[in-house]
Design an enzyme around this catalytic site. Sequence first.
Site, PDB file in Angstrom:
ATOM      1  N   GLU A 195      -7.585 -10.124  18.066  1.00  0.00           N
ATOM      2  CA  GLU A 195      -8.910 -10.783  18.166  1.00  0.00           C
ATOM      3  C   GLU A 195      -9.183 -11.458  16.831  1.00  0.00           C
ATOM      4  O   GLU A 195      -8.491 -11.186  15.854  1.00  0.00           O
ATOM      5  CB  GLU A 195      -9.974  -9.719  18.462  1.00  0.00           C
ATOM      6  CG  GLU A 195     -10.085  -8.714  17.328  1.00  0.00           C
ATOM      7  CD  GLU A 195     -10.547  -7.331  17.778  1.00  0.00           C
ATOM      8  OE1 GLU A 195     -10.984  -7.178  18.926  1.00  0.00           O
ATOM      9  OE2 GLU A 195     -10.425  -6.407  16.961  1.00  0.00           O
ATOM     10  N   HIS A 214       0.813  -1.219   0.000  1.00  0.00           N
ATOM     11  CA  HIS A 214       0.000   0.000   0.000  1.00  0.00           C
ATOM     12  C   HIS A 214       0.845   1.267   0.000  1.00  0.00           C
ATOM     13  O   HIS A 214       0.352   2.338   0.341  1.00  0.00           O
ATOM     14  CB  HIS A 214      -0.947  -0.003   1.206  1.00  0.00           C
ATOM     15  CG  HIS A 214      -2.040  -1.017   1.071  1.00  0.00           C
ATOM     16  ND1 HIS A 214      -2.840  -1.388   2.122  1.00  0.00           N
ATOM     17  CD2 HIS A 214      -2.464  -1.756   0.011  1.00  0.00           C
ATOM     18  CE1 HIS A 214      -3.719  -2.313   1.711  1.00  0.00           C
ATOM     19  NE2 HIS A 214      -3.501  -2.558   0.444  1.00  0.00           N
TER      20      HIS A 214
END
Length: 228
Positions: free
Chosen positions: A203, A109
């Site tokens: 997570e 990116h």
Amino acid sequence: MPPPERLRIVVLTGAGISAESGVPTFRAEDGLWEGHRVEDVATPEGFECDPDTVQRFYDDRRAHLATVVPNPAHLALAALEERHDVLVVTQNVDDLHERAGSRNLVHMHGELLRAWCQACDGRFGWDGDLLARPACPGCGEAALRPDVVWFGEYPYGLDRIDDALRRADLFVSIGTSGAVYPAAGFVRSAHDHGTRTLELNLEPSLGTALFDEARHGPAGAVVPAWVD
Ligand code: BV8
């Protein structure tokens, strides 16, 4: 005792690997990115509409780099290159992997510390501000923008990444939500080539079910534990 096998490992990293260094991630609770809607600061349309806001947004992030350092996760990945054939594919535009010592690295990116001239298409290392419309080092025009990949723009290095994914023994995804493509699709591509896949994230990510194994916790702890 045969020497430990040298594996071909592709590691995808996202904002989560730099979070413990003090670099904000993208998707905070309010869904804003440091107070901005992503569409307003990470698209060509947003830049067209309000170039000063976008230049200021990137100037602030570029300046912030001087205040942060690599964390144990970046350092563990750099050390891994001694033992295995590692390619780090980062979605991040910070320079923390370089500063930690990673050498085989693709910034898919783009990079905060590079500028891209819209007049001559030149790309240059850049550590100053762009808001004041500095002259392009190549052509002298005041047409520099951050050399980062915005939504709707084509990422860097996809051929090299696809080739590495095809040959990898292991694909590891670290600190990414799995929200942005084509990066979020790499795990599926790895899996289709019979490559083992591992997610290391704070997570479960959006794509966690696609991984053979997942270990959850802060990268600064989970990545060194995995590397060791
Ligand atoms: C493109 C700019 C044409 C630089 C960014 C399917 C295929 C291809 C494209 C698309 C597709 N579907 C939709 C698209 C279009 C679009 C897209 O993906 N849209 C999304 C919103 C649906 N993609 C594009 O436009 C891409 N280009 O498509 O070109 C094409 C077509 C076909 C094939 C190839 C190309 C361009 C996308 C690039 C956009 N630019 N950034 C900059 O300013 O930074 S994206 C931006 O978000 C970041 O660069 C980052 O890479 C990205 C994802 O964010 P994450 O890194 O995952 O960060 P996030 O905050 O979301 O998550 C952090 C994670 O870390 C969380 O899970 C959190 O739990 C965890 N975490 C937090 N703390 C810790 C931690 N983990 C461990 N330890 C901690 N301490």
